[in-house]
Design a protein around this motif. Structure first.
Motif, mmCIF file in Angstrom:
data_model
loop_
_atom_site.group_PDB
_atom_site.id
_atom_site.type_symbol
_atom_site.label_atom_id
_atom_site.label_comp_id
_atom_site.label_asym_id
_atom_site.label_seq_id
_atom_site.Cartn_x
_atom_site.Cartn_y
_atom_site.Cartn_z
ATOM 1 N N CYS A 113 0.840 -1.200 0.000
ATOM 2 C CA CYS A 113 0.000 0.000 0.000
ATOM 3 C C CYS A 113 0.870 1.243 0.000
ATOM 4 N N LYS A 114 0.649 2.093 -0.998
ATOM 5 C CA LYS A 114 1.482 3.300 -1.106
ATOM 6 C C LYS A 114 0.889 4.470 -0.326
ATOM 7 N N LEU A 115 -0.291 4.300 0.242
ATOM 8 C CA LEU A 115 -0.938 5.401 0.979
ATOM 9 C C LEU A 115 -0.258 5.605 2.334
ATOM 10 N N GLU A 116 -0.717 6.618 3.073
ATOM 11 C CA GLU A 116 -0.188 6.841 4.429
ATOM 12 C C GLU A 116 -0.737 5.813 5.409
ATOM 13 N N THR A 117 -1.791 5.121 4.975
ATOM 14 C CA THR A 117 -2.413 4.111 5.824
ATOM 15 C C THR A 117 -2.141 2.718 5.253
ATOM 16 N N VAL A 118 -2.432 1.710 6.068
ATOM 17 C CA VAL A 118 -2.327 0.337 5.563
ATOM 18 C C VAL A 118 -3.493 -0.486 6.137
ATOM 19 N N ALA A 119 -3.961 -1.445 5.362
ATOM 20 C CA ALA A 119 -5.054 -2.326 5.800
ATOM 21 C C ALA A 119 -4.435 -3.606 6.361
ATOM 22 N N ILE A 120 -4.757 -3.905 7.631
ATOM 23 C CA ILE A 120 -4.148 -5.093 8.258
ATOM 24 C C ILE A 120 -5.240 -5.986 8.834
ATOM 25 N N ARG A 121 -5.023 -7.298 8.676
ATOM 26 C CA ARG A 121 -6.002 -8.235 9.235
ATOM 27 C C ARG A 121 -5.281 -9.440 9.822
ATOM 28 N N VAL A 122 -5.868 -10.015 10.894
ATOM 29 C CA VAL A 122 -5.333 -11.221 11.532
ATOM 30 C C VAL A 122 -6.341 -12.332 11.256
ATOM 31 N N PRO A 123 -6.097 -13.174 10.258
ATOM 32 C CA PRO A 123 -7.130 -14.159 9.901
ATOM 33 C C PRO A 123 -7.276 -15.248 10.950
ATOM 34 N N LYS A 124 -8.436 -15.891 10.903
ATOM 35 C CA LYS A 124 -8.771 -16.912 11.892
ATOM 36 C C LYS A 124 -8.528 -18.319 11.340
ATOM 37 N N ASN A 125 -8.662 -18.446 10.037
ATOM 38 C CA ASN A 125 -8.597 -19.763 9.390
ATOM 39 C C ASN A 125 -7.232 -20.436 9.630
ATOM 40 N N ASN A 126 -7.254 -21.715 10.006
ATOM 41 C CA ASN A 126 -6.031 -22.445 10.362
ATOM 42 C C ASN A 126 -5.040 -22.557 9.226
ATOM 43 N N THR A 127 -5.538 -22.793 8.007
ATOM 44 C CA THR A 127 -4.624 -22.945 6.869
ATOM 45 C C THR A 127 -3.905 -21.626 6.614
ATOM 46 N N ALA A 128 -4.673 -20.536 6.628
ATOM 47 C CA ALA A 128 -4.075 -19.215 6.407
ATOM 48 C C ALA A 128 -3.038 -18.937 7.495
ATOM 49 N N ARG A 129 -3.392 -19.248 8.727
ATOM 50 C CA ARG A 129 -2.493 -18.964 9.846
ATOM 51 C C ARG A 129 -1.208 -19.788 9.751
ATOM 52 N N LYS A 130 -1.351 -21.055 9.411
ATOM 53 C CA LYS A 130 -0.166 -21.918 9.307
ATOM 54 C C LYS A 130 0.732 -21.440 8.176
ATOM 55 N N LEU A 131 0.105 -20.997 7.076
ATOM 56 C CA LEU A 131 0.895 -20.502 5.944
ATOM 57 C C LEU A 131 1.683 -19.247 6.345
ATOM 58 N N ILE A 132 1.031 -18.329 7.058
ATOM 59 C CA ILE A 132 1.739 -17.108 7.491
ATOM 60 C C ILE A 132 2.878 -17.490 8.450
ATOM 61 N N GLU A 133 2.564 -18.430 9.366
ATOM 62 C CA GLU A 133 3.569 -18.835 10.361
ATOM 63 C C GLU A 133 4.802 -19.425 9.670
ATOM 64 N N LEU A 134 4.570 -20.351 8.732
ATOM 65 C CA LEU A 134 5.701 -21.031 8.092
ATOM 66 C C LEU A 134 6.441 -20.109 7.122
ATOM 67 N N THR A 135 5.742 -19.117 6.585
ATOM 68 C CA THR A 135 6.412 -18.171 5.690
ATOM 69 C C THR A 135 7.310 -17.230 6.499
ATOM 70 N N GLY A 136 6.842 -16.866 7.703
ATOM 71 C CA GLY A 136 7.660 -16.019 8.579
ATOM 72 C C GLY A 136 7.630 -14.540 8.204
ATOM 73 N N VAL A 137 6.760 -14.177 7.260
ATOM 74 C CA VAL A 137 6.586 -12.757 6.903
ATOM 75 C C VAL A 137 5.087 -12.494 6.761
ATOM 76 N N PRO A 138 4.679 -11.224 6.854
ATOM 77 C CA PRO A 138 3.261 -10.936 6.576
ATOM 78 C C PRO A 138 2.938 -11.275 5.124
ATOM 79 N N ILE A 139 1.735 -11.774 4.920
ATOM 80 C CA ILE A 139 1.316 -12.121 3.547
ATOM 81 C C ILE A 139 0.275 -11.113 3.097
#
Ligand code: TXA
Ligand code: MG
Length: 337
Positions: A113-139
Motif C-alpha cells: 500500500c502506497k498510501l499513508e495508511t495500511v489495511a491489516i487483518r489477523v485471519p482466523k482460518n487455520n490454513t491461512a495462519r499456518k501458511l503465514i507462520e511457516l512463511t515467517g513474513v506478513p502475507i
C-alpha cells in the motif's frame, strides 16, 4: 507458468504441503490459499516485485491497495499507529474477519500500500495462519478473483480463472463465512467508519460510535469502492417486492429468456420446471445466504444464461453485507414489483 494445484484437508493440515507453499512465497511467488472469508491470492508483503505479480495476475488497477495478513495482533504495532479505539477492537475481536485501516509508522508495508495508511487483518482460518507462520513474513492478499468478478469461495472457480497465472493453488474447503472481511477505519474523535460491511456487523460493533458518513463513489475512503465489483458475466437485477410477485415474475421471465435466479430454499418448490435456480439458503438464515452467495454468482458464470435475478435481502446484521455485495454486483439495478 505451470500452476501446482494441491488439495488439503483443512481439519488435518499436511505441514509438508503448507511448507512447500510457504517456500514459494518466500521465493517471491504467488499462492492462492483459503481464509475464513474468501480465498486470498498471497505474496510476501515485503517483496515489491512479488506484489506486482498479484496485480498482473488479477488485472487489478494499480491504485487499489492490498490487505496485509499477520499472524498475531501484536505484529500490527510494528507497522502502524494503533489508536485506543483500535486497541479495544483488536482485544475484543482478533483474530477475526476484520480489517483495520491504520496510519503507517514506517515504510515496511509500502509494497502492499502506497498510501499513508495500511489495511491489516489477523485471519482466523487455520490454513491461512499456518501458511503465514511457516512463511515467517506478513502475507499480502486480495481476494483470489479476476478484478471485477465475484470473490471466490470455491477452489474450482479459482482454477478456472487463475490456472497458469499463479505458482500454487491450495484447494481447501469452501470458506466458512463466504464474504470478505469487514473493513473499518478510525477518526480522531474515537468514532469508526465501516468502509466495507462483512461478517462482523454494525450490531457487533455497537459498543463503538459508528460514523455514518455518506460514502460516494466520487470520494471513496477505500480505493476499491470506485471500481465495479463482484459482477457475474450475465447482468444481475435485484427484485424488490412481495414473494408471490417475485415468483410470478421469474416464472414469466423464464419463458422467453435464459434466466438465472438466486432464491431462498423455501421458494424452490415453485420452480421445478423453469430456469437455472440456485437456492442460497433459508430466507431466515442470513449466514447461510452469505456462505452461498459468491459461490452461486460464480456458478452462474458456467451456465448458459442471459440474465440473473436476486431477491433484495434484509439489511440488518450480515444482511447489510449481502445487500452491499448484491447491489454492487447488480451495478445498482433494482426492479420494484
Ligand atoms: O476477507 C478479506 O478481506 C479478503 C481475504 C483474502 O483476506 N481480502 C480482500 O481483499 O477482500 P481485497 O483486496 O479484495 O479487498 C481489500 C479492500 C479493497 O476495497 C481496498 O481498496 C481496501 O480494502 N483497502 C486496502 N488498503 C486500504 C487502505 N489503506 N485504505 C482504505 N482501503 C484500503
Ligand atoms: Mg476483492
Amino acid at each position: 507458468m505451470i500452476t501446482k494445484i494441491i488439495k488439503i484437508d483443512e481439519k488435518n493440515l499436511d505441514l509438508q504441503k503448507i511448507s512447500e507453499a510457504a517456500q514459494i512465497i518466500k521465493n517471491g511467488g504467488l499462492v492462492v490459499f483459503p481464509t475464513e472469508t474468501v480465498y486470498g491470492l498471497g505474496a510476501n508483503a515485503f517483496d515489491a516485485d512479488a506484489v506486482k505479480k498479484i496485480y498482473a495476475a488479477k488485472g487489478r488497477p494499480s491504485d487499489n491497495p492490498l490487505i496485509v495478513h499477520v499472524l498475531n495482533p501484536g505484529e500490527i504495532y510494528e507497522y502502524a499507529e494503533v489508536p485506543a479505539t483500535a486497541e479495544k477492537i483488536i482485544k475484543k475481536f482478533m483474530p477475526a474477519p476484520l480489517t483495520l485501516i491504520l496510519k503507517k509508522i514506517n515504510n515496511k508495508l509500502d509494497a502492499a500500500c502506497k498510501l499513508e495508511t495500511v489495511a491489516i487483518r489477523v485471519p482466523k482460518n487455520n490454513t491461512a495462519r499456518k501458511l503465514i507462520e511457516l512463511t515467517g513474513v506478513p502475507i499480502t492478499a486480495p481476494s483470489a478473483n479476476l478484478s471485477g468478478k465475484p470473490s471466490p469461495t470455491n477452489a474450482e472457480h479459482i482454477i478456472q480463472d487463475l490456472d497458469g497465472k499463479v505458482d500454487m493453488i491450495i484447494c481447501g474447503e469452501n470458506c466458512e463465512i463466504g464474504l470478505e472481511s469487514t473493513v473499518i477505519s478510525f477518526n480522531p474523535d474515537d468514532s469508526i467508519n465501516i468502509l466495507r460491511s462483512g461478517f462482523i456487523t454494525r450490531e457487533d460493533l455497537s459498543d463503538f460510535r459508528i460514523c455514518d458518513n455518506l460514502i460516494t463513489s466520487e470520494n471513496p475512503p477505500s480505493p476499491g469502492m470506485k471500481y465495479t465489483h463482484y459482477s457475474p458475466d450475465a447482468p444481475l437485477y435485484i427484485l424488490s417486492g412481495e414473494e408471490l410477485d417475485i415468483i410470478n415474475y421469474i416464472k414469466n421471465e423464464s419463458q422467453n429468456k435464459k434466466t438465472g435466479f438466486l432464491c431462498y430454499d423455501e421458494m424452490l418448490q415453485y420452480f421445478t420446471d423453469c430456469g437455472n435456480i440456485i437456492a442460497i439458503g433459508s430466507r431466515y438464515n442470513l449466514k447461510e445466504q452469505a456462505y452461498h452467495l459468491f459461490d452461486a454468482l460464480n456458478t452462474f458464470n458456467n451456465l448458459d444464461i442471459d440474465i440473473i435475478y436476486a431477491i433484495e435481502p434484509e439489511k440488518n446484521k450480515i444482511g447489510e453485507a449481502i445487500y452491499n455485495r448484491l447491489i454492487r454486483a447488480a451495478g445498482g439495478k433494482i426492479i420494484k414489483l
